[in-house]
Write an enzyme that holds these catalytic residues in place. Structure first.
Site, mmCIF file in Angstrom:
data_model
loop_
_atom_site.group_PDB
_atom_site.id
_atom_site.type_symbol
_atom_site.label_atom_id
_atom_site.label_comp_id
_atom_site.label_asym_id
_atom_site.label_seq_id
_atom_site.Cartn_x
_atom_site.Cartn_y
_atom_site.Cartn_z
ATOM 1 N NE ARG A 15 -2.551 -0.720 3.288
ATOM 2 C CZ ARG A 15 -3.164 -1.381 4.253
ATOM 3 N NH1 ARG A 15 -4.399 -1.719 4.129
ATOM 4 N NH2 ARG A 15 -2.538 -1.677 5.372
ATOM 5 C CE LYS A 56 3.129 -19.823 11.975
ATOM 6 N NZ LYS A 56 3.777 -19.496 13.255
ATOM 7 C CG ASP A 83 6.333 -25.880 9.091
ATOM 8 O OD1 ASP A 83 7.356 -25.411 9.627
ATOM 9 O OD2 ASP A 83 5.471 -26.501 9.725
ATOM 10 C CG HIS A 84 10.508 -21.025 9.414
ATOM 11 N ND1 HIS A 84 9.410 -20.821 10.198
ATOM 12 C CD2 HIS A 84 11.568 -20.880 10.229
ATOM 13 C CE1 HIS A 84 9.799 -20.553 11.432
ATOM 14 N NE2 HIS A 84 11.110 -20.583 11.485
ATOM 15 C CE LYS A 125 14.008 -23.612 12.222
ATOM 16 N NZ LYS A 125 14.763 -22.376 12.428
ATOM 17 C CD GLU A 129 10.350 -18.715 19.893
ATOM 18 O OE1 GLU A 129 10.949 -18.036 19.065
ATOM 19 O OE2 GLU A 129 9.121 -18.692 20.037
ATOM 20 C CG ASP A 167 3.292 -18.848 16.910
ATOM 21 O OD1 ASP A 167 3.212 -18.484 15.719
ATOM 22 O OD2 ASP A 167 4.275 -18.581 17.638
ATOM 23 C CG HIS A 184 7.069 -24.253 13.279
ATOM 24 N ND1 HIS A 184 6.895 -24.082 11.934
ATOM 25 C CD2 HIS A 184 7.030 -23.004 13.811
ATOM 26 C CE1 HIS A 184 6.771 -22.785 11.660
ATOM 27 N NE2 HIS A 184 6.844 -22.119 12.788
ATOM 28 C CE LYS A 232 6.237 -16.446 20.634
ATOM 29 N NZ LYS A 232 7.439 -16.637 19.801
#
Ligand code: BG6
Length: 512
Positions: free
Chosen positions: A57, A164, A193-194, A198, A232, A251, A256, A357
């Site tokens: 935008r 995602k 799906d990153h 890997k 994480e 998430d 994952h 997290k």
């Protein structure tokens, strides 16, 4: 010891194409996607006839968009940056200003693509990358189809990459799949799906299927249980509006962790063909037993972090105090599950999954714990030991990528004793890796039409099916006991109880 004999990766350049990024002004584009293009170009994996068209935008034209990204690229590429290489790529980057809901934007995009095809001699192969909020996925694909941009012919292809989250439950994922299938065929859709991108996740397949000694013991006869941990130290950062709708289960586990589980547990495919691999992954997901609604209270654990101190000494606020988070938020920032796979290979072997997290550290690892050896011979021998620890294989996905196997050995000395020893392989000691944001492989694979690392519609829907009972139970009773773990720790005590009840314990991350 480094393996000097490993030949350099000689992947040929992808076929000529144009990458169109929806959400060109967003964070993912500048932090990951454009640096990934730089790395691909440095590795000679981009074709000579290549261009990128950004659409968003922001009131910019190609010239001012180039200036904007030019100012930021160096910090995101880091020490591998080369001005000469970048300038070459920069002149092949274009921009279209547009609103994703307005058909006129797609007419403007179409015009730009024709101009780019002429200028860069790209033959009409377009790869559309939707780096946008998920509410636009269906809309953009329909608009692209209406503008005639998704139709393939013998001499050009059209593909779409979807970021995602893919839906927020089974019904919404099915609805999105239906919408996408109205706009294009399944073979044109690449759902990211990153984690599948890997190297260390991909190595699980090589490790399992290229070593004759692994596969024979990879089953319920020898394996006691499997743990998959993705934790994480990061908090919710600036993503509260997304995270307040998602939570840890959606998430991380829905995609994952289930992706890692399917790689660990799948049967060997007959070849590396994308559909054969994804067939096997779907088969194993289909065999995962959704947690019975009556068992959710014991087999699923949720948590939310309170204020605490991270290992680096920083004091951090509670989730409910983070900007944009409701003060009475019932969202899970931690989730753990016990899953059973009802197949000949895995019946009776629990898979424990956890993610969170603001945990004590950042670790992604798979722990495969083998059954105890019978100890009767040690009771009667001089190596007296009431409890011989089981052998354990730890696949470290990040950081310190590698694999460790713990075994028992006799401790030298006059007193007969057993001790645990480790056999360790570190990726960095053996292989040099190409600088990577994690998106290079995914973008390149899509350009060459290899969907192995992407999820098919059925893979996604099966994941949501597994989590359905937990999502339902948790949304029917929002977490009232939150916060239930302190930032900088290993999560709520109930997660430890989940394994203790079965006479087991979470593996200490980072130790073989
Ligand atoms: C993303 C999640 O998919 O994965 C984030 O939305 C999470 O919440 C991230 O932080 C973790 O990815 P990685 O590659 O850093 O382990």
């Amino acid at each position: 010891m480094s393996n000097e004999n490993v030949p350099a990766d000689t992947a040929p350049p992808a076929p000529a194409n144009v990458l169109v990024i929806f959400g060109a002004g967003g964070d993912l584009t500048k932090r990951k996607l454009i640096p990934a293009l730089f790395h691909l170009s440095a590795a000679n994996m981009l074709p000579a006839n290549f261009a990128m068209v950004g659409i968003d935008r922001l009131e910019l034209d190609s010239e001012s968009y180039r200036e904007q990204i030019d100012n930021e690229i160096e910090q995101f590429v880091g020490e591998d940056f080369s001005r000469e290489l970048w300038n070459n790529l920069l002149q092949r980057i274009y921009y279209v200003q547009g609103d994703f809901k307005n058909p006129e934007s797609y007419a403007a995009l179409n015009e730009m693509l024709q101009q780019v095809d002429r200028e860069q001699q790209t033959p009409g192969n377009y790869l559309f990358y939707l780096s946008t909020p998920p509410s636009f996925f269906g809309e953009i694909s329909m608009q692209l189809a209406n503008a005639g941009l998704t139709a393939e012919s013998g001499d050009h292809w059209r593909r779409i990459i979807i970021e995602k989250p893919f839906g927020h439950d089974l019904a919404s994922a099915q609805a999105l799949n239906q919408q996408l299938h109205q706009a294009m065929h399944e073979h044109q859709i690449y759902r990211i799906d990153h984690y599948l991108g890997k190297e260390t996740v991909q190595n699980i397949l090589a490790f399992r299927f290229a070593n004759g000694i692994i596969e024979p013991v990879w089953n319920a006869r020898y394996i006691d249980h499997v743990q998959i941990t993705v934790v994480e130290a990061l908090g919710v950062e600036n993503r509260a509006s997304y995270y307040e709708e998602a939570g840890a289960l959606r998430d991380m586990i829905s995609n994952h962790l289930l992706a890692v589980l399917s790689v660990v547990a799948m049967e060997p495919p007959n070849s590396f063909d994308a559909d054969l691999i994804r067939d096997e992954q779907s088969k194993v997901l289909r065999a995962v037993q959704p947690i019975d609604p009556d068992a959710v209270a014991t087999d699923a654990v949720r948590g939310q972090y309170g204020a605490g101190t991270l290992p680096d000494g920083r004091s951090v606020p509670a989730y409910r105090e983070e900007p944009g988070v409701a003060q009475d938020s019932g969202i899970d920032t931690f989730a753990a599950l016990k899953l059973q796979i009802d197949s000949w290979r895995w019946a009776g072997v629990p898979f424990y999954l956890r993610t969170g997290k603001r945990m004590a550290s950042r670790y992604t690892e798979v722990v495969v714990e083998f059954k105890h050896a019978p100890t009767v011979m040690f009771r009667d021998s001089l190596l007296r030991q009431s409890n011989v620890p089981p052998c354990r294989l730890v696949i470290r996905i990040q950081p310190n990528e590698g694999i460790g196997l713990s075994l028992n050995a006799k401790i030298p000395g006059a007193t007969p004793r057993l001790g645990t020893v480790d056999m360790n392989f570190n990726y960095a000691d053996y292989f040099h890796s190409m600088p990577s944001t994690g998106y290079e492989t995914l973008i390149y694979d899509c350009m060459i039409g290899d969907a192995t690392l992407f999820k098919r519609a059925d893979n996604i829907e099966l994941g949501w099916k597994i989590l359905g009972p937990v999502l339902d139970a948790w949304s029917a009773s929002p977490g009232g006991e939150f916060p239930n773990y302190q930032a900088g720790t290993w999560g709520p005590g109930e997660a430890d109880d989940l394994l203790e009840r079965d006479g087991r314990a979470w593996h200490t991350c980072g130790v073989s």
